[in-house]
Design an enzyme around this catalytic site. Sequence first.
Site, PDB file in Angstrom:
ATOM      1  N   TYR A  69       0.864  -1.184   0.000  1.00 33.75           N
ATOM      2  CA  TYR A  69       0.000   0.000   0.000  1.00 33.75           C
ATOM      3  C   TYR A  69       0.898   1.231   0.000  1.00 33.75           C
ATOM      4  CZ  TYR A  69      -3.984   2.933   1.613  1.00 33.75           C
ATOM      5  OH  TYR A  69      -4.974   3.877   1.746  1.00 33.75           O
ATOM      6  N   LYS A  99      -1.553  -1.406  -3.979  1.00 33.49           N
ATOM      7  CA  LYS A  99      -2.611  -0.399  -3.952  1.00 33.49           C
ATOM      8  C   LYS A  99      -1.912   0.941  -4.074  1.00 33.49           C
ATOM      9  CE  LYS A  99      -6.341   1.788  -1.381  1.00 33.49           C
ATOM     10  NZ  LYS A  99      -7.052   1.944  -0.097  1.00 33.49           N
TER      11      LYS A  99
END
Length: 312
Positions: free
Chosen positions: A142, A170
């Site tokens: 992330y 992400k």
Amino acid sequence: MTTPNLPTPPFGRALCAMITPFTESGVLDLDGAQSLADRLVTGGCDGLVLSGTTGESPTTTDAEKSALVRAVREAVDGRASIVAGVGTSDTRHTVELARAAEKAGADGLLVVTPYYSRPPQDAVEAHFREIADASGLPIALYDIPGRTGTPIEPETMIRLAGHPRIVAVKDCAYDLLGTQKVLARTELAYYTGCDEQVLAWYAIGGAGYVSTVANAVPGRFRAILDTFDAGRTAEAARLQQDSVRLVELMMASGLPGTVTVKGLLGRLGLPAGPVRAPLQPAGREVVDELLAEYERLTAAGTAESVASSVGA
């Protein structure tokens, strides 16, 4: 139909960064979470990300995170992947959460860059490798430097892509050049975490999205991907552009997405509940504007569906 010549996304294409519902007294609402998860999957999501930024992970306990995974897994019953957010600023704690999420039944892990301490890139890389070695679950890195203070540099991503359990990203870095460099040199599945970028990232080889706005309109961005895959690129662009106002109100209004989403879902009578402090609820005027745009967008979507079925 999926975009040709791309690896199969490990967690699906259309993921929602699900809120964590609470009761009015602030207790974890597992019944509400199950109801919301079912609505999201029925509405078009093929993956749910739990305990991420939108899921208020900094203010939920370890026990609540595990309970949420178990409850949502029961509700979706194999119809969607479950990705558990386990990232913290402490490597040891993150390892504990990763193992707990695996035990609770998660299909994958979302691991954010350690925040506040601002480790250099070699330490960032070592952190992610230790988490990846700690469980048998696939991992999505992330990258959100606006919150963590530390980016995952493209060269670090490229090295980490060699780990067999680091399979996805992400991407909330707002670095188009860096994203394309990693896409060109790895097989990492890139999910945009920025709703305004859904079509753009998909068009350059991204796997799909992890959307906050999907909490309210779970089928909207799925329709953009499906339309693009069908070769109707101009229509896909129109759908993306028509979503901009709701994205702006939810994600760029000066309030965290958790706050705006919970305000709208609460007005719609859907499971949400309050946010936990230090966050504060959205004001009435904010929610009124969100509701008006939601109603416009959903009414337009209904009209489009009817027109499409008549044309068929």
